[in-house]
Design an enzyme around this catalytic site. Structure first.
Site, PDB file in Angstrom:
ATOM      1  CB  SER A  15      -0.878  -0.026   1.266  1.00 37.07           C
ATOM      2  OG  SER A  15      -1.642   1.150   1.383  1.00 37.07           O
ATOM      3  CG  LEU A  17       4.405   6.754   1.609  1.00 36.75           C
ATOM      4  CD1 LEU A  17       5.196   7.375   2.758  1.00 36.75           C
ATOM      5  CD2 LEU A  17       4.197   7.769   0.494  1.00 36.75           C
ATOM      6  CG  ASP A  36       1.459  -4.915   3.814  1.00 39.41           C
ATOM      7  OD1 ASP A  36       1.847  -3.817   3.372  1.00 39.41           O
ATOM      8  OD2 ASP A  36       0.513  -5.022   4.626  1.00 39.41           O
ATOM      9  CG  ASP A  59       2.961  -8.644  12.624  1.00 41.55           C
ATOM     10  OD1 ASP A  59       3.765  -7.715  12.817  1.00 41.55           O
ATOM     11  OD2 ASP A  59       1.915  -8.780  13.282  1.00 41.55           O
ATOM     12  CB  VAL A  60       7.716  -5.716  10.605  1.00 41.69           C
ATOM     13  CG1 VAL A  60       7.708  -5.651   9.088  1.00 41.69           C
ATOM     14  CG2 VAL A  60       6.824  -4.655  11.224  1.00 41.69           C
ATOM     15  CB  CYS A  86       7.097   1.638   3.608  1.00 39.12           C
ATOM     16  SG  CYS A  86       8.237   2.431   2.472  1.00 39.12           S
ATOM     17  CE1 TYR A 161       3.329   7.176  12.472  1.00 42.11           C
ATOM     18  CE2 TYR A 161       3.485   9.576  12.506  1.00 42.11           C
ATOM     19  CZ  TYR A 161       3.523   8.381  11.808  1.00 42.11           C
ATOM     20  OH  TYR A 161       3.762   8.388  10.451  1.00 42.11           O
TER      21      TYR A 161
HETATM   22  P1  NAD Z   1      -0.379   2.769   4.333  1.00 40.88           P
HETATM   23  O1  NAD Z   1      -1.319   2.470   5.444  1.00 40.88           O
HETATM   24  O2  NAD Z   1      -0.905   3.006   2.964  1.00 40.88           O
HETATM   25  O3  NAD Z   1       0.721   1.592   4.228  1.00 40.88           O
HETATM   26  C1  NAD Z   1       1.289   1.005   5.367  1.00 40.88           C
HETATM   27  C2  NAD Z   1       1.373  -0.483   5.119  1.00 40.88           C
HETATM   28  O4  NAD Z   1       2.018  -1.083   6.268  1.00 40.88           O
HETATM   29  C3  NAD Z   1       0.005  -1.181   4.975  1.00 40.88           C
HETATM   30  O5  NAD Z   1      -0.042  -1.945   3.785  1.00 40.88           O
HETATM   31  C4  NAD Z   1      -0.084  -2.059   6.207  1.00 40.88           C
HETATM   32  O6  NAD Z   1      -0.811  -3.269   5.992  1.00 40.88           O
HETATM   33  C5  NAD Z   1       1.394  -2.323   6.501  1.00 40.88           C
HETATM   34  N1  NAD Z   1       1.620  -2.736   7.891  1.00 40.88           N
HETATM   35  C6  NAD Z   1       1.077  -2.233   9.026  1.00 40.88           C
HETATM   36  N2  NAD Z   1       1.496  -2.927  10.088  1.00 40.88           N
HETATM   37  C7  NAD Z   1       2.338  -3.888   9.634  1.00 40.88           C
HETATM   38  C8  NAD Z   1       3.096  -4.918  10.249  1.00 40.88           C
HETATM   39  N3  NAD Z   1       3.029  -5.127  11.587  1.00 40.88           N
HETATM   40  N4  NAD Z   1       3.869  -5.718   9.483  1.00 40.88           N
HETATM   41  C9  NAD Z   1       3.906  -5.543   8.127  1.00 40.88           C
HETATM   42  N5  NAD Z   1       3.190  -4.601   7.478  1.00 40.88           N
HETATM   43  C10 NAD Z   1       2.429  -3.775   8.223  1.00 40.88           C
HETATM   44  O7  NAD Z   1       0.488   4.002   4.842  1.00 40.88           O
HETATM   45  P2  NAD Z   1       1.544   4.937   4.086  1.00 40.88           P
HETATM   46  O8  NAD Z   1       0.972   6.298   4.093  1.00 40.88           O
HETATM   47  O9  NAD Z   1       2.016   4.334   2.826  1.00 40.88           O
HETATM   48  O10 NAD Z   1       2.703   4.924   5.184  1.00 40.88           O
HETATM   49  C11 NAD Z   1       3.945   4.265   4.967  1.00 40.88           C
HETATM   50  C12 NAD Z   1       4.917   4.747   6.022  1.00 40.88           C
HETATM   51  O11 NAD Z   1       5.104   6.151   5.886  1.00 40.88           O
HETATM   52  C13 NAD Z   1       4.438   4.522   7.473  1.00 40.88           C
HETATM   53  O12 NAD Z   1       5.543   4.132   8.257  1.00 40.88           O
HETATM   54  C14 NAD Z   1       3.954   5.898   7.886  1.00 40.88           C
HETATM   55  O13 NAD Z   1       4.062   6.096   9.290  1.00 40.88           O
HETATM   56  C15 NAD Z   1       4.912   6.791   7.119  1.00 40.88           C
HETATM   57  N6  NAD Z   1       4.425   8.151   6.879  1.00 40.88           N
HETATM   58  C16 NAD Z   1       3.339   8.368   6.081  1.00 40.88           C
HETATM   59  C17 NAD Z   1       2.927   9.680   5.872  1.00 40.88           C
HETATM   60  C18 NAD Z   1       1.731  10.023   4.995  1.00 40.88           C
HETATM   61  O14 NAD Z   1       1.353  11.189   4.958  1.00 40.88           O
HETATM   62  N7  NAD Z   1       1.153   9.092   4.279  1.00 40.88           N
HETATM   63  C19 NAD Z   1       3.590  10.738   6.502  1.00 40.88           C
HETATM   64  C20 NAD Z   1       4.682  10.468   7.309  1.00 40.88           C
HETATM   65  C21 NAD Z   1       5.099   9.170   7.488  1.00 40.88           C
END
Ligand code: NAD
Length: 255
Positions: A15, A17, A36, A59-60, A86, A161
């Site tokens: 998903s 990023l 994921d 699951d990480v 990510c 967070y």
């Molecule tokens: P997203 O929810 O689209 O993707 C995150 C993915 O991580 C999901 O597919 C989810 O299933 C997976 N995930 C969650 N827990 C997990 C686990 N225990 N083991 C394996 N996979 C797991 O979110 P995103 O927006 O793409 O975020 C990606 C990263 O960027 C995250 O670390 C988030 O904190 C960080 N981030 C995002 C933003 C933003 O604005 N989107 C801003 C700052 C930081």
């Protein structure tokens, strides 16, 4: 490193990023292994990415699962020279809120996924990368971690967070120093607000209002722009041991 030679594990790769990084790498001729918890999204992603991609339900927070999946990913890709972390969650909860004081269990879950999960995947990946034949620059691999601007200007409700993402910022330099002699680089990206499924629940006007708070460009970041920076990190051997904000100069207000 040459982008087409990239063999990358991408956590959270089903998903947002992470998926954008997978698309960029496959389009450039690299191979990816998506880690994921969301298997439906992971299988879907691999269907669109094609044979250069594989999905591993991981699951990480489960170290034995990570160990097995890192080996399986390297086998599927014929090598491993990049770990792009990510996977992350960010459930809002105040120190003292309507539901009472912040319970330790809720803090631990965020830290386990965002911080410890990133460490475990990075350690296991580096252990394999150290056996690579170095390229002309002496490089054997690269690790990318995804923090957040919340590491620096966390908002109300982001105490767990921000702690987890601040932890990633804090460990970037020592991790880079730990693996420098192995020819492995470590970089952390601190994104501002990017338009991913994480923000899907927000109404359009709320997203537009968030976008207008960004000095320039006055909009939300696109996942492809995050992937573009990951590409530069992979390609540029001088990028190492640093956290870079990717945020259009936004500084978050308290709420
Ligand atoms: P997203 O929810 O689209 O993707 C995150 C993915 O991580 C999901 O597919 C989810 O299933 C997976 N995930 C969650 N827990 C997990 C686990 N225990 N083991 C394996 N996979 C797991 O979110 P995103 O927006 O793409 O975020 C990606 C990263 O960027 C995250 O670390 C988030 O904190 C960080 N981030 C995002 C933003 C933003 O604005 N989107 C801003 C700052 C930081």
């Amino acid at each position: 490193m040459q982008i087409q030679d990239t063999r990358a594990i991408i956590t959270g790769g089903a998903s947002g990023l992470g998926l954008a990084v997978a698309r960029m790498l496959v389009a450039a001729g690299g191979k990816v292994a998506l880690f994921d918890v969301n298997d439906a999204a992971g299988v879907d992603a691999v269907r669109t990415l094609g044979s250069a991609a594989s999905f591993h339900k991981v699951d990480v927070t489960s170290e034995p699962t990570v160990i097995a999946a890192v080996a399986a990913a390297a086998a599927a890709m014929g090598g491993l020279n990049a770990a792009i972390n990510c996977a992350g969650i960010g459930p809002p909860r105040k120190l003292v809120g309507k539901d009472g004081p912040l319970p330790a269990e809720s803090v631990r879950r965020v830290i386990e996924i965002n911080l410890v999960g990133t460490l475990v995947v990075s350690a296991q990946a580096a252990a394999l990368m150290q056996r690579n034949t170095p390229n002309a620059h002496g490089e054997r691999g690269v690790i990318v971690m995804t923090a957040s601007v919340a590491a620096f200007d966390g908002q109300i409700g982001q105490v767990s967070y921000s702690a987890s993402k601040g932890g990633l910022v804090g460990m970037t330099l020592p991790m880079a120093r730990d693996v420098a002699s192995l020819g492995i680089r470590v970089m952390t990206i601190a994104p501002g607000i990017f338009e991913t499924p994480l923000l899907a629940a927000l109404p359009e006007d709320a997203k537009a209002s968030l976008g207008r708070q960004v000095p320039f460009p006055p909009r939300l970041g696109q996942p492809d722009e995050f992937a573009l920076f990951v590409r530069q990190i992979i390609e540029n051997p001088m990028l190492n041991g640093e956290t870079v904000r990717l945020d259009g100069a936004i500084r978050m207000a308290p709420r």
